[in-house]
Design a protein around this motif. Structure first.
Motif, PDB file in Angstrom:
ATOM      1  N   UNK A 182       0.818  -1.228   0.000  1.00 35.74           N
ATOM      2  CA  UNK A 182       0.000   0.000   0.000  1.00 35.74           C
ATOM      3  C   UNK A 182       0.841   1.263   0.000  1.00 35.74           C
ATOM      4  N   UNK A 183       1.897   1.305   0.818  1.00 33.98           N
ATOM      5  CA  UNK A 183       2.745   2.502   0.896  1.00 33.98           C
ATOM      6  C   UNK A 183       3.492   2.705  -0.408  1.00 33.98           C
ATOM      7  N   UNK A 184       3.992   1.609  -0.976  1.00 30.86           N
ATOM      8  CA  UNK A 184       4.734   1.720  -2.237  1.00 30.86           C
ATOM      9  C   UNK A 184       3.822   2.233  -3.341  1.00 30.86           C
ATOM     10  N   UNK A 185       2.577   1.772  -3.356  1.00 29.20           N
ATOM     11  CA  UNK A 185       1.636   2.217  -4.385  1.00 29.20           C
ATOM     12  C   UNK A 185       1.332   3.710  -4.253  1.00 29.20           C
ATOM     13  N   UNK A 186       1.151   4.193  -3.038  1.00 31.04           N
ATOM     14  CA  UNK A 186       0.900   5.619  -2.822  1.00 31.04           C
ATOM     15  C   UNK A 186       2.110   6.453  -3.219  1.00 31.04           C
ATOM     16  N   UNK A 187       3.315   5.963  -2.878  1.00 29.31           N
ATOM     17  CA  UNK A 187       4.522   6.689  -3.277  1.00 29.31           C
ATOM     18  C   UNK A 187       4.626   6.783  -4.794  1.00 29.31           C
ATOM     19  N   UNK A 188       4.309   5.693  -5.480  1.00 24.10           N
ATOM     20  CA  UNK A 188       4.387   5.697  -6.932  1.00 24.10           C
ATOM     21  C   UNK A 188       3.365   6.657  -7.530  1.00 24.10           C
ATOM     22  N   UNK A 189       2.163   6.687  -6.949  1.00 30.87           N
ATOM     23  CA  UNK A 189       1.140   7.607  -7.441  1.00 30.87           C
ATOM     24  C   UNK A 189       1.570   9.056  -7.243  1.00 30.87           C
ATOM     25  N   UNK A 190       2.166   9.355  -6.083  1.00 29.86           N
ATOM     26  CA  UNK A 190       2.624  10.721  -5.828  1.00 29.86           C
ATOM     27  C   UNK A 190       3.719  11.123  -6.798  1.00 29.86           C
ATOM     28  N   UNK A 191       4.651  10.186  -7.060  1.00 26.34           N
ATOM     29  CA  UNK A 191       5.738  10.480  -7.987  1.00 26.34           C
ATOM     30  C   UNK A 191       5.198  10.726  -9.399  1.00 26.34           C
ATOM     31  N   UNK A 192       4.250   9.905  -9.812  1.00 25.30           N
ATOM     32  CA  UNK A 192       3.671  10.074 -11.145  1.00 25.30           C
ATOM     33  C   UNK A 192       2.936  11.415 -11.273  1.00 25.30           C
ATOM     34  N   UNK A 193       2.284  11.806 -10.199  1.00 21.49           N
ATOM     35  CA  UNK A 193       1.554  13.087 -10.222  1.00 21.49           C
ATOM     36  C   UNK A 193       2.520  14.249 -10.378  1.00 21.49           C
ATOM     37  N   UNK A 194       3.612  14.223  -9.619  1.00 21.02           N
ATOM     38  CA  UNK A 194       4.602  15.301  -9.718  1.00 21.02           C
ATOM     39  C   UNK A 194       5.213  15.326 -11.118  1.00 21.02           C
ATOM     40  N   UNK A 195       5.521  14.124 -11.661  1.00 17.84           N
ATOM     41  CA  UNK A 195       6.120  14.054 -12.996  1.00 17.84           C
ATOM     42  C   UNK A 195       5.160  14.628 -14.057  1.00 17.84           C
ATOM     43  N   UNK A 196       3.864  14.280 -13.927  1.00 22.31           N
ATOM     44  CA  UNK A 196       2.884  14.768 -14.904  1.00 22.31           C
ATOM     45  C   UNK A 196       2.741  16.281 -14.837  1.00 22.31           C
ATOM     46  N   UNK A 197       2.693  16.819 -13.614  1.00 20.21           N
ATOM     47  CA  UNK A 197       2.559  18.265 -13.470  1.00 20.21           C
ATOM     48  C   UNK A 197       3.792  19.004 -13.980  1.00 20.21           C
ATOM     49  N   UNK A 198       4.948  18.450 -13.698  1.00 17.75           N
ATOM     50  CA  UNK A 198       6.185  19.098 -14.128  1.00 17.75           C
ATOM     51  C   UNK A 198       6.300  19.119 -15.644  1.00 17.75           C
ATOM     52  N   UNK A 199       5.640  18.179 -16.314  1.00 19.57           N
ATOM     53  CA  UNK A 199       5.741  18.114 -17.762  1.00 19.57           C
ATOM     54  C   UNK A 199       4.757  18.982 -18.504  1.00 19.57           C
ATOM     55  N   UNK A 200       3.861  19.659 -17.783  1.00 22.14           N
ATOM     56  CA  UNK A 200       2.876  20.513 -18.448  1.00 22.14           C
ATOM     57  C   UNK A 200       3.550  21.730 -19.087  1.00 22.14           C
ATOM     58  N   UNK A 201       3.110  22.074 -20.267  1.00 22.72           N
ATOM     59  CA  UNK A 201       3.596  23.280 -20.928  1.00 22.72           C
ATOM     60  C   UNK A 201       2.709  24.442 -20.496  1.00 22.72           C
ATOM     61  N   UNK A 202       3.265  25.526 -19.977  1.00 26.00           N
ATOM     62  CA  UNK A 202       2.438  26.656 -19.519  1.00 26.00           C
ATOM     63  C   UNK A 202       1.547  27.177 -20.641  1.00 26.00           C
ATOM     64  N   UNK A 203       0.322  27.503 -20.299  1.00 25.21           N
ATOM     65  CA  UNK A 203      -0.603  28.061 -21.284  1.00 25.21           C
ATOM     66  C   UNK A 203      -0.161  29.462 -21.678  1.00 25.21           C
ATOM     67  N   UNK A 204      -0.500  29.827 -22.873  1.00 24.68           N
ATOM     68  CA  UNK A 204      -0.178  31.172 -23.351  1.00 24.68           C
ATOM     69  C   UNK A 204      -1.079  32.186 -22.655  1.00 24.68           C
ATOM     70  N   UNK A 205      -0.476  33.216 -22.169  1.00 24.22           N
ATOM     71  CA  UNK A 205      -1.258  34.238 -21.453  1.00 24.22           C
ATOM     72  C   UNK A 205      -2.226  34.924 -22.406  1.00 24.22           C
ATOM     73  N   UNK A 206      -3.449  35.131 -21.929  1.00 18.97           N
ATOM     74  CA  UNK A 206      -4.439  35.840 -22.730  1.00 18.97           C
ATOM     75  C   UNK A 206      -4.154  37.327 -22.780  1.00 18.97           C
ATOM     76  N   UNK A 207      -4.821  38.006 -23.680  1.00 14.40           N
ATOM     77  CA  UNK A 207      -4.657  39.456 -23.786  1.00 14.40           C
ATOM     78  C   UNK A 207      -5.264  40.132 -22.565  1.00 14.40           C
ATOM     79  N   UNK A 208      -4.590  41.146 -22.107  1.00 14.17           N
ATOM     80  CA  UNK A 208      -5.139  41.919 -20.994  1.00 14.17           C
ATOM     81  C   UNK A 208      -6.362  42.694 -21.467  1.00 14.17           C
TER      82      UNK A 208
END
Length: 521
Positions: A21-47
């Motif tokens: 159970x602990x290993x599975x939660x650790x893996x899920x947390x790691x995958x979440x951080x990896x997915x978030x870190x890989x996001x490309x920032x959205x282009x800012x809209x016009x003011x």
């Protein structure tokens, strides 16, 4: 995690000796951080563009605090029959906005969201709110879909170009929002009616029917004989509502060709009975509604329960100029004409049509005659027993005459019959009307009448009585002795109601004084 105690997770997830159970939660947390870190920032809209400048003067400090109090409405009455003695602040907001606009103040920027929320919830607040909010309020409304009513509703926030800049005027007319276009048309018409008609004609054929109707309705302000050619063309519009409005506006121009056509038709229907000594009116209603009548706005199909001929007659008479009748009916005055007997039970139909004509043509003399004496029974008067129509007739009278008539009407018939009529009187009520209303309320209290049946009139009095009346009303705040047969608890209710009335009048006096303060914050 379900099942991890029965099935071992893959070896890649259980490294480091951790339990499944602990290993599975650790893996899920790691995958979440990896997915978030890989996001490309959205282009800012016009003011968004900057809010427009509002050059009106700021509110006085005390008036600003009062606005916050009214918007919060912390003293709103609770549900149930008794409202207590506390003023209803929310009901004073329309009056406050009207007075603020009369003084030419601009809305505080931090109050705009609450003002727009209030106007979204109450349509009666919208015209004055949008005028007070100005261009900044409209700018803010464009950023929140919940306030979209401000972009198409009342044109108070529309920003207009200089009327001398013909190019900018035409661009706004071609490309602007409806609120901007209706405001532009009204502004151009106030400056140069001919230019406004030309502007309207450039896009008339391509406008939506509901927009054509609103544009046409804007011609009521400053209506003149110069509008006749445009209105004549509108009689052939593909929209029935547009045709009807054009006919109504033309009938308010007694010298128009339309009015002459209607006068000729109506004259053939109403005349003096020569066989009866010339003292009786005879009516011969139309036998058909031909194409020319329909083109002039006469609707051929009557409502359910109305006869065709009476329906056509009413439309002809209400559209005909009232000044034809003294000539047609033996040189008599309006008073003498309305008093004449009418054969074959046509009197009600004929008088009702004259009432509508007097309202449409804003003819105070005919309106006064058709209203009759204020002491006469509403159901037996010379004109109409409809309270809504009587209110419209009353609205055509000069202010002093209107107040005197209504005060006498209240004294003769009480408040239940007068409630709807009170709405046509200017606020604050003139002294005769205010005194008549208070006297009628005092009579009802002393008679032990059922108190809650007067709550509507009492609420109207709170908003419309002259604040200077507060001192005179102080005596009525005491709890009266309840006469035999009175409603239980009526005395306490009346005391609370008059206390609330006095408190509200004093609050209104303070509110108006704060807005009149020349020292702005």
């Amino acid at each position: 995690m379900l099942g991890t105690d029965r099935r071992t997770p893959p070896p890649a997830l259980t490294g480091g000796g951790k339990e499944g159970p602990v290993a599975l939660l650790d893996a899920a947390a790691l995958h979440t951080v990896r997915r978030r870190a890989g996001l490309v920032p959205a282009r800012a809209g016009d003011r968004p563009e900057s809010a427009p400048h509002d050059g009106r003067r700021p509110l006085p400090e005390a008036a600003g605090r009062r606005l916050v109090q009214l918007l919060d409405d912390r003293s709103a009455p609770s549900g149930g029959g008794r409202r207590g003695a506390t003023p209803d602040l929310g009901e004073l907001l329309p009056q406050w906005l009207t007075a603020a606009n009369q003084h030419g103040y601009r809305a505080p920027a931090d109050a705009l969201p609450a003002l727009l929320d209030a106007a979204r919830a109450r349509t009666d607040l919208r015209p004055q709110t949008l005028l007070f909010a100005g261009g900044r309020g409209r700018w803010l409304a464009g950023l929140n879909p919940e306030w979209k009513f401000a972009l198409r509703g009342a044109p108070g926030g529309a920003r207009l170009p200089g009327l001398q800049d013909a190019g900018a005027v035409h661009r706004l007319w071609e490309e602007g929002l409806f609120a901007e276009r209706i405001a532009l048309l009204s502004a151009v018409r106030a400056e140069d009616a001919e230019t406004a008609r030309t502007l309207l004609a450039t896009t008339w054929a391509t406008e939506r029917a509901e927009d054509r109707l609103m544009f046409l309705d804007s011609l009521r302000a400053g209506l003149s004989a110069a509008d006749e050619p445009f209105l004549e063309k509108a009689l052939s519009d593909r929209s029935r509502n547009v045709r009807s409005t054009a006919a109504e506006l033309l009938s308010a121009l007694p010298g128009s060709a339309f009015a002459r056509r209607m006068a000729a038709r109506a004259s053939t229907c109403v005349s003096m009975d020569r066989t009866g000594g010339g003292q009786v009116v005879v009516v011969e209603a139309p036998h058909e509604c031909d194409a020319e009548m329909q083109r002039d706005g006469v609707l051929p199909t009557p409502p359910t329960g109305r006869g065709e001929r009476s329906w056509w007659l009413g439309q002809l008479v209400e559209a005909a100029p009232l000044d034809i009748w003294p000539v047609r009916l033996g040189g008599r005055t309006p008073e003498e004409i309305v008093a004449l007997p009418v054969l074959d039970e046509w009197a009600d139909e004929l008088h009702a049509a004259w009432c509508r004509a007097a309202i449409r043509q804003r003819d105070a003399r005919w309106s006064a005659v058709l209203l009759g004496a204020p002491s006469a029974s509403p159901s037996g008067g010379p004109g109409t027993s409809s309270l809504a129509e009587r209110a419209q007739l009353l609205a055509t009278l000069p202010a002093a005459e209107r107040s005197a008539w209504l005060a006498s009407f209240i004294s003769a018939h009480g408040l239940s019959e007068a409630f709807q009529l009170l709405g046509v009187c200017a606020v604050p009520w003139a002294e005769p009307v205010g005194r008549a209303v208070v006297d009628a309320l005092e009579i009802a209290r002393d008679a032990g009448s059922y108190p809650w049946s007067f709550s509507g009139v009492m609420g109207l009095a709170e908003r419309c009585l002259d604040p200077a009346e507060a001192a005179r009303l102080e005596l009525l705040t005491a709890t009266p002795d309840e006469p035999e047969g009175a409603s239980p608890g009526a005395g306490g209710y009346w005391s609370e109601a008059f206390q609330r009335l006095v408190s509200t009048l004093r609050l209104r006096a303070s509110m108006l004084a704060e807005l009149a303060d020349a020292r702005t914050g």
